[in-house]
Design an enzyme around this catalytic site. Structure first.
Site, mmCIF file in Angstrom:
data_model
loop_
_atom_site.group_PDB
_atom_site.id
_atom_site.type_symbol
_atom_site.label_atom_id
_atom_site.label_comp_id
_atom_site.label_asym_id
_atom_site.label_seq_id
_atom_site.Cartn_x
_atom_site.Cartn_y
_atom_site.Cartn_z
ATOM 1 N N PRO A 93 118.919 1.253 -64.620
ATOM 2 C CG PRO A 93 117.428 1.435 -66.404
ATOM 3 C CD PRO A 93 118.369 0.481 -65.735
ATOM 4 C CD GLU A 121 113.087 -5.648 -74.681
ATOM 5 O OE1 GLU A 121 112.330 -4.803 -74.201
ATOM 6 O OE2 GLU A 121 113.830 -5.441 -75.658
ATOM 7 N NE ARG A 159 137.901 13.984 -65.573
ATOM 8 C CZ ARG A 159 137.795 14.935 -64.655
ATOM 9 N NH1 ARG A 159 137.243 14.672 -63.491
ATOM 10 N NH2 ARG A 159 138.256 16.147 -64.893
ATOM 11 C CG ASP A 174 136.971 17.975 -62.066
ATOM 12 O OD1 ASP A 174 137.422 18.518 -63.064
ATOM 13 O OD2 ASP A 174 136.895 16.764 -61.883
HETATM 14 N N1 ADE Z 1 121.231 0.282 -68.246
HETATM 15 C C1 ADE Z 1 120.265 0.779 -69.026
HETATM 16 N N2 ADE Z 1 119.990 2.049 -68.707
HETATM 17 C C2 ADE Z 1 120.840 2.377 -67.698
HETATM 18 C C3 ADE Z 1 121.060 3.552 -66.928
HETATM 19 N N3 ADE Z 1 120.361 4.665 -67.120
HETATM 20 N N4 ADE Z 1 122.007 3.516 -65.980
HETATM 21 C C4 ADE Z 1 122.707 2.397 -65.747
HETATM 22 N N5 ADE Z 1 122.542 1.272 -66.436
HETATM 23 C C5 ADE Z 1 121.617 1.248 -67.404
#
Ligand code: ADE
Length: 260
Positions: A93, A121, A159, A174
């Site tokens: 994230p 975690e 794709r 697309d």
């Molecule tokens: N691992 C956990 N959450 C994630 C996300 N939003 N994007 C990429 N990898 C992740």
């Protein structure tokens, strides 16, 4: 040909997705090579431990770094010691946002894409410090691991490879290929539960159909994702169509127009 390696503690999460539909067909056609590596095979000792408690205390478990180093080193030995033949990716994230642009970049990548899937975690920071993977995020939310993001990224890139989709034009047409949302699609029957297909689509008039689709793509984008219109230059035709859309009233009135 897109070559990717997925390093994971949960190969069973990945394999069924690779074994279905377009990803399966892409592999059969030699357009995708996807290898899954079980991180457990790179753990130390008899107990195959892949995670441990965090230094400093706190809840949850942390994925150990050593098995990841070993898995990546094994791939480097296979594909060139320097690592120049690998593009190391860490779904996270905290990463750079994954977009259609990056999907195109992955499609064109000559190096193998190596996805290191974190879990628990978190992952021991020395994976980042020592291996310097590129972190990529699939959105501002937190998932349980990197497997689904890795599959999302592979799917979006595959794709776009010519020959994967039945119709070579579909990827170009697309939504997002040119940062517009898609226009609506219809198939038989011409009337369903009292809901007709827009007449223009039955007309056989290709120019009228093209214009209708353009307008509806602009309508969706204008009302649902106006931010996408900010950073693109509009043609005179687009500008005129947007004026019509604005004249057609509120969002609700505008979408009602689409049905008439
Ligand atoms: N691992 C956990 N959450 C994630 C996300 N939003 N994007 C990429 N990898 C992740």
């Amino acid at each position: 040909m897109l070559r990717c390696d997925i390093i994971t503690l949960f190969p069973d999460l990945i394999q069924p997705v690779l074994g279905q539909s377009m990803l399966k067909r892409a592999q059969e056609k030699g357009l995708l090579e996807a290898r899954v590596h079980n991180l457990r095979d790179y753990t130390e000792g008899r107990h195959l431990v892949a995670d441990d408690t965090p230094y400093g205390g706190g809840a949850g478990m942390v994925m150990k770094a050593e098995p990841v180093f070993r898995a990546v080193e094994a791939l480097r030995r296979q594909h060139g010691e320097s690592g120049a033949s690998l593009r190391l990716l860490l779904p996270s994230p905290q990463g750079r946002p994954f977009t259609q642009r990056l999907a195109e970049e992955f499609r064109d990548e000559r190096r193998r894409l190596v996805f290191v899937c974190g879990h628990y975690e978190g992952i021991d920071e020395r994976v980042r410090i020592g291996l310097e993977p590129e972190e990529v995020s699939v959105g501002d939310y937190v998932l349980t691991g990197g497997e689904l993001p890795a599959l999302v990224m592979i799917d979006a890139a595959v794709r776009l490879i010519p020959g994967v989709l039945g119709d070579p034009e579909s990827a170009e047409r697309d939504s997002f290929a040119e940062s517009l949302l898609d226009y609506p699609h219809y198939t038989r029957p011409a009337e369903l539960r009292g809901l007709p297909v827009p007449e223009v689509l039955l007309s056989g008039n290709h120019e009228a159909i093209r214009l209708w689709r353009r307008k509806e793509a602009l309508r969706s984008t204008y009302w649902k994702r106006p931010d996408l219109l900010q950073d693109r230059s509009l043609t005179d035709e687009d500008r005129r169509l947007i004026e019509e859309i604005v004249e057609e009233g509120t969002r609700e009135a505008s979408f009602a127009k689409r049905l008439s």
